[in-house]
Design a protein around this motif. Structure first.
Motif, PDB file in Angstrom:
ATOM      1  N   GLN A 303      57.173  63.611 -48.308  1.00 40.01           N
ATOM      2  CA  GLN A 303      57.860  62.517 -47.629  1.00 40.01           C
ATOM      3  C   GLN A 303      57.007  62.092 -46.435  1.00 40.01           C
ATOM      4  N   PRO A 349      66.802  62.437 -50.434  1.00 44.00           N
ATOM      5  CA  PRO A 349      66.240  63.727 -50.883  1.00 44.00           C
ATOM      6  C   PRO A 349      65.129  63.556 -51.914  1.00 44.00           C
ATOM      7  N   ASP A 773      60.567  73.082 -52.480  1.00 43.47           N
ATOM      8  CA  ASP A 773      60.684  71.723 -51.961  1.00 43.47           C
ATOM      9  C   ASP A 773      61.979  71.067 -52.444  1.00 43.47           C
ATOM     10  N   ARG A 777      65.061  69.683 -50.061  1.00 44.22           N
ATOM     11  CA  ARG A 777      65.545  68.308 -50.112  1.00 44.22           C
ATOM     12  C   ARG A 777      67.017  68.262 -50.480  1.00 44.22           C
ATOM     13  N   HIS A 781      70.088  66.784 -47.901  1.00 45.99           N
ATOM     14  CA  HIS A 781      70.781  65.532 -48.227  1.00 45.99           C
ATOM     15  C   HIS A 781      72.166  65.518 -47.581  1.00 45.99           C
TER      16      HIS A 781
END
Length: 1259
Positions: A303, A349, A773, A777, A781
């Motif tokens: 991100q 996410p 990962d 995420r 969220h």
């Protein structure tokens, strides 16, 4: 020869799709922008108000319908802004991009300026707001009560300004005016002038940054100039919308703005796609090192969050990064400019590339970033890039940075950044038509040497005659030339930097086509089985790469952009290739033609790009000589009175002449039907990336969400967006767990027939990193309040705190849950709870993100990940406290499916925690298990153990008297392989029959079983006081499940008691199946050969292949025991070592007796070495018994490449005929010769033995 072009046909051929004007709507008045995130403590003159799209032309186009709300939001991300004379009124420029459902992109270029407010309604509303703000601040500061400070919160925020004005009577207004005069941030219409922002926007299908910027700037200058433009403003807008075509590929086009010609160009078929955003500025803003790091983050689909006060800087860096990705394309959320109402997208996410504006004084801590475990934060203004932890280094990064630095230095830019040239907002304006014609001739290359000299003299004359002081912002010819040179310099720098990166990707993936797997017969079958098939042989590809590149490449191969790239290659069998991929493939083919150096890819040297100057020359040629000229602006059929010039005010445009094109111009038919079709096809192809014919069938390749929905800030759209995020997380979890299962269980290698080429360990670590990962995420969220960089670890800490509050610790004070645990002999350790695992992880010194990853690795290795997460989610009150209603973790059905997919990972074995966190201290427990009938004999022995693994050994650990177990803590040993078991007491009564030894890892819950099945003591068995045992990992469920295969085949263990019984029977059974013995020998040797042909990272434990059950030592022992005549020869049990010792004695005796038996006894260096090694083994201080000595004999012989020579010596010795029966394998010349050749094949490998095997032997 120049041509004249027109674009009155399809909108897809036109230079621009839309012209848009955004600003204040005087009919609706002022509406506060609630989404701007501003408080009412700020002066109204500094607040943001809602803007509107005032006009846009045309109304709509066929392929790209006009999205009014999205365009308005991107043109004025902060809404309307007001200024007074005391404020700066300089115009600003920024650009944006919009994606459509079919994957095409449109680019917007915005020129924002300030226009005097003439609406009395707006002026009165602003004055009233300033007065109210002053009164509220005065009352708040004078009040003594603390609660009075909240009075500003009661200010009206959503009411209409008209009703606000009407609610005040005249006396109130007068008192407020007298109180507010002279106040900072106030506004008095009698003493000041109010200005409001207005935006002019041009939407184009391709990123013609420079041309659009010049056109809008000239348009604005014409409006602010005291002199009226030659034609009404509508003529120039109509011209750019309907009469200026896209330049053909490989050509340049000149069209006319209000004050002068403008040139744009388009790359040809074999060149890199159009990219006009100045990479030199991006590198200057961040520096070379930071740009390479940022590009690495983008390639690995982290991100990426860009932050700057300048919108255009956000766009420059974002477009620069995506441009450098060629031949790959960003597949996820791409919003270089996000307005405050869309800041909920930071909660997404999924991978994203988002840019947000940072206002003055705003700190990073004020940003709500729910999860930063995989976030790359880029502060453009402060030249700072914060990359995620454990970010791999880009391949050949040092050499790449050096090459990029050389390119920048050639153009006068420092590699470390810091020099940013901001183009002037004013465009060149020529003072006469003669100079304009001369300029056009210069551009077209129609001026020779003499004419150029004359032009330079005219320039000098213009300076001497006051030409430097041209009115209304015009510039001299010299300034025009300088700006042209700067634009040309920027274009050449752009293409050279892009060529360097394109050359790097060509070097990295030059042979990618060899690893693409074409398994489907047609497109439909491939589409239906896409998720269950592998399209790229990742293991084989990685096996031929340099070791320094593997960390980056292994992760990059798992990204969506690489999967999409490979999918495009597969689809090209049945459809046209994507243009970017076709271009990349053609460049690879061209390089292969000129590259005759057959260099190993694993040892290849860094090669600099050789096409930088060639590409720059092509660009320079196009920019200096325009190939085509568009139709000039002309008078339109307008009503009388329209098009009047009012200096400083953008006119109200006449809608009927701009709503559609007018085919009244004589030049409009210059473009033939075939050319129009070619333009249309090339336009759609270049900026969409996929040919339009095949787009509906292959839209599955576009994995990103629809940008139109993302840009919609309505509650319904936001809810739908997060609903899609939830579905996407669940789908990603399903695919990731499936991929991990298939990788771990070896299905990929079996299906491809290339199991030995897989780099499964590296790929396994990459897949587990992807799982970490995904979990971060998912837990990030919908998070209400971030309390750390890791959302998962933050939740775990909250859970731990809640458990401590609600439960009294079960353990008594001062007790240790590890070393105080008592277990019955033969049982396995109970696996720890969530809290116990957390407490251990918290003792490891690392960051929050590192602790979260360590916890995931540990839970995965213990096969408790799904169970731990389920326990974590049982606290519903904590979930509702931490998360917003739309969060994934509050979607019960999807959450259960998510945990179910994670539960499937329990079917395979992982050692991810043990092998990744190698420097930590682990508590171990060793239990000696004797035969049940003779367990009382343990009291007579004084045993010790030494445990060895992949990462080292524990050292000798003395077991306390009258106990059978020991607990100790030492550095992580990795996966355990061998265990030395011995005893200090050498008395005749100190003997014990050991069944096995169990070793427990108290942290991971792994249990290793080391079978023995033999005596330990003098005068029994082979008289050994020390054994070297080979271990196997058993399932954590219980000893009875030790033989169960849980997806990963168990390693071979030490020869058990039953195997010993078989070996002892070999001596008395001359009719034993010799074929089976020979087959076992070949299988053992074959396993060793396969071991060394695997990549080094994937080789198993060599000790197991040598000394374990079914290993080389045991197979050779079977061979030598075959056909022994009788046990009576060696008193009791039959041991091969007795025969070898007697053979050495006979060889030495024969040598001492001189030539008596010279003709029958073998002589030479192999014979001498055989005697030397056997004597050295016997002289060792270790009392390892006859079986241990034979094992050491075989291991040393195979290590030193002597075993294949010793076997014929044993067969030729006269003692062999007396010791073995006629049918024994050792007396079979063919069998001995075959075995000798098999052993000889192992001589090409370098064998390194564990210290536990060879300790104490002096050769």
């Amino acid at each position: 020869m120049n041509g004249t072009a027109a674009a009155t046909g399809s909108a897809s051929c036109r230079f621009a799709h839309y012209f848009v004007e955004c600003g204040v709507d005087t009919e609706t008045g002022l509406e506060p922008d609630d989404g701007a995130g501003e408080g009412f403590e700020q002066s109204p003159i500094r607040r943001s108000f809602k803007s509107k799209v005032l006009v846009h032309y045309p109304e709509s186009t066929d392929r790209n319908p006009f999205n009014k709300d999205a365009v308005n939001m991107l043109c004025m991300p902060r809404g309307l802004s007001f200024r007074t004379r005391a404020d700066g009124l300089d115009p600003q420029f920024h650009s944006f991009t919009m994606s459509f459902d079919d994957g095409t992109r449109s680019y917007g270029f915005v020129h924002t300026f300030y226009e005097e407010v003439t609406s009395a309604q707006i002026i009165t509303a602003m004055q009233t707001l300033c007065q109210m703000h002053h009164v509220e601040r005065h009352s708040a500061s004078s009040a003594s009560s603390p609660s009075s400070s909240s009075s500003s919160a009661s200010s009206p925020s959503t009411s209409s300004m008209d009703s606000l004005v009407s609610s005040l009577d005249e006396s109130d207004t007068e008192s407020l005016v007298s109180a507010c005069l002279g106040c900072a941030g106030s506004f008095d219409p009698a003493r000041d002038t109010l200005y409001v922002s207005k935006a002019l926007c041009l939407l184009t299908p391709l990123p013609f940054l420079q041309a659009a910027r010049e056109f809008l700037s000239q348009l604005h200058q014409a409006v602010t100039s005291h002199a009226a433009p030659p034609l009404p403003i509508e003529s120039y807008i109509h011209n750019i919308l309907y009469e200026v075509p896209l330049p053909p590929p490989g050509r340049s086009l000149r069209f006319h703005g209000v004050q002068g010609p403008i040139v744009c160009q388009r790359p040809g078929p074999g060149e890199l796609p159009l990219g006009e955003y100045p990479l030199g500025e991006a590198f200057s803003l961040l520096g070379v090192d930071n740009m390479v790091q940022l590009l690495t983050c983008a390639l690995l689909e982290t991100q990426v969050l860009l932050c700057s006060q300048d919108y255009q800087r956000l766009m420059t860096v974002a477009e620069g990064v995506t441009t450098l990705l060629f031949p790959f394309q960003w597949q996820h959320i791409y919003l270089p400019i996000v307005s405050p109402p869309l800041h909920h997208l930071l909660d997404a996410p999924v991978p994203f590339l988002i840019g947000i504006q940072r206002r003055d004084g705003t700190q990073r801590s004020s940003l709500h970033l729910p999860h930063e475990a995989n976030l790359c934060f880029v502060d453009i203004d402060n030249r700072c890039v914060e990359a995620p932890e454990d970010l791999p280094v880009f391949p050949d990064q040092t050499e790449l940075i050096q090459e990029l630095s050389e390119v920048l230095l050639r153009f006068g830019l420092p590699p470390q950044g810091g020099v940013v040239t901001t183009p002037a907002t004013a465009s060149p304006r020529l003072s006469s038509l003669v100079l304009e014609d001369l300029m056009e001739d210069r551009r077209n290359g129609n001026l020779g040497g003499e004419e150029l000299e004359v032009l330079e003299r005219l320039q000098a004359l213009a300076r001497r005659c006051g030409g430097d002081k041209m009115s209304d912002g015009g510039k001299t010819l010299g300034h025009v030339f300088e700006e042209e040179e700067e634009e040309l310099k920027a274009a050449k720098l752009n293409i050279q930097l892009r060529e360097v990166f394109a050359g790097r990707f060509a070097a990295l993936f030059g042979r990618y086509e060899e690893f693409v797997i074409h398994s489907a017969l047609d497109l439909d079958s491939w589409l239906s089985n896409r998720e269950g098939t592998f399209s790229f042989d990742k293991g084989s590809f990685l096996s031929v790469q340099p070791a320094t590149h593997l960390h980056f490449l292994s992760r990059f191969l798992e990204t969506s952009m690489f999967s999409s790239f490979v999918d495009g290659k597969l689809i090209s069998r049945w459809a046209d290739r994507e243009p970017l991929q076709q271009l990349f493939d053609s460049r690879l083919e061209r390089e292969r033609l000129y590259d005759t150096d057959e260099e190993d890819s694993r040892n290849c040297r860094y090669r600099k790009c050789t096409t930088v100057f060639e590409s720059a020359q092509v660009i320079e040629h196009r920019l200096l000589k325009a190939d085509h000229t568009a139709i000039h602006p002309h008078l339109l059929d307008m009503r009388i009175g329209q098009g009047r010039h009012h200096p400083g005010y953008f006119p109200k445009l006449q809608a009927d002449v701009l709503a559609q094109g007018q085919n009244t111009n004589k030049w409009s038919g210059r473009v033939t039907a075939s050319r129009r079709t070619d333009l249309k096809r090339s336009t759609v192809t270049e900026h969409s990336g996929v040919d339009n014919e095949h787009r509906p069938k292959h839209t599955f390749m576009r994995k990103n969400l629809r940008q139109a929905q993302l840009l919609d800030s309505s509650p319904q759209a936001v809810t739908q967006t997060h609903r899609e995020f939830v579905d996407g997380l669940l789908s990603e979890c399903r695919l990731k767990t499936k991929r991990m299962l298939m990788e771990r269980m070896g299905k990929e290698s079996v299906e491809l027939g290339q199991g030995e080429a897989n780099i499964t360990g590296l790929q396994e670590n990459t897949l587990i990193h992807g799982l970490c990962d995904l979990l971060e995420r998912t837990w990030g969220h919908g998070l209400q309040l971030k309390q750390g960089k890791s959302a998962l670890w933050s939740h775990l800490l909250h859970y731990q705190a809640a458990r401590v509050k609600t439960e009294i610790p079960a353990e008594s004070p001062g007790s240790n849950g590890l070393d105080q645990r008592t277990l019955d002999v033969g049982t396995l350790l109970l696996r720890g709870s969530v809290i116990q695992d957390m407490r251990f992880i918290q003792t490891m010194i690392m960051s929050e993100v590192g602790q979260a990853r360590a916890w995931i690795h540990l839970a995965l290795e213990k096969k408790m990940l799904s169970q731990h997460l389920k326990e974590l989610l049982t606290n519903q009150e904590l979930l509702r406290q931490l998360y917003k209603p739309h969060a994934f973790l509050l979607c019960e059905e999807e959450r259960e499916q998510f945990l179910f997919h994670l539960l499937s990972l329990n079917t395979v074995d992982y050692l991810c925690f043990t092998r990744v966190f190698t420097s930590i201290s682990i508590p171990y427990r060793v239990v000696i298990i004797p035969m049940k009938k003779l367990s009382i004999a343990m009291a007579t022995v004084d045993p010790w153990v030494c445990v060895s693994g992949e990462l080292g050994d524990s050292g000798v650990r003395q077991i306390p008297k009258n106990t059978q177990d020991i607990f100790f803590q030492c550095k992580n040993l990795g996966r355990l392989s061998t265990l030395q078991l011995g005893q200090e007491n050498s008395g005749l009564l100190a003997k014990c029959l050991i069944d096995c030894v169990m070793v427990y890892n108290e942290i991971t819950g792994h249990t290793y079983k080391f079978p023995c099945g033999r005596w330990l003591g003098k005068g029994v068995g082979d008289g050994s006081l020390e054994r070297v045992l080979i271990g196997q990992l058993v399932s954590p469920g219980g000893e009875e499940d030790a033989g169960r295969w849980t997806g990963t085949p168990p390693e071979l263990a030490s020869p058990s008691q039953s195997v010993r019984a078989v070996l002892e029977s070999l001596g008395s059974r001359s009719r034993i199946l010799s074929v089976e013995v020979q087959e076992d020998m070949r299988e053992a040797a074959n396993n060793l050969v396969k071991h060394f042909h695997k990549p080094e990272q994937e080789r198993g434990n060599l000790t197991v292949l040598l000394c374990g059950e079914g290993g080389l030592v045991l197979s050779l022992e079977k061979f030598l025991l075959h056909g022994l005549k009788s046990n009576r020869l060696f008193l009791r049990n039959v041991f091969v070592w007795d025969f070898i010792e007697k053979t050495v004695v006979s060889l030495e005796t024969a040598d001492q007796m001189g030539g008596l038996h010279r003709s029958t006894m073998p002589k030479g260096p192999p014979c001498d070495l055989l005697c030397h090694y056997v004597n050295a083994i016997n002289a060792s201080p270790r009392n390892i018994g006859k079986e241990g000595k034979f094992q050491l004999f075989v291991c040393l012989g195979i290590r030193d490449r002597l075993l294949s020579h010793w076997l014929p010596l044993l067969a030729e010795c006269p003692l062999t005929a007396r010791t073995y029966e006629d049918g024994a394998l050792l007396r079979d010349r063919a069998a001995v010769h075959s075995l000798s050749r098999i052993l000889h094949t192992l001589n090409e490998f370098t064998i390194t033995l564990e210290t536990a095997l060879v300790k104490g032997v002096d050769l």
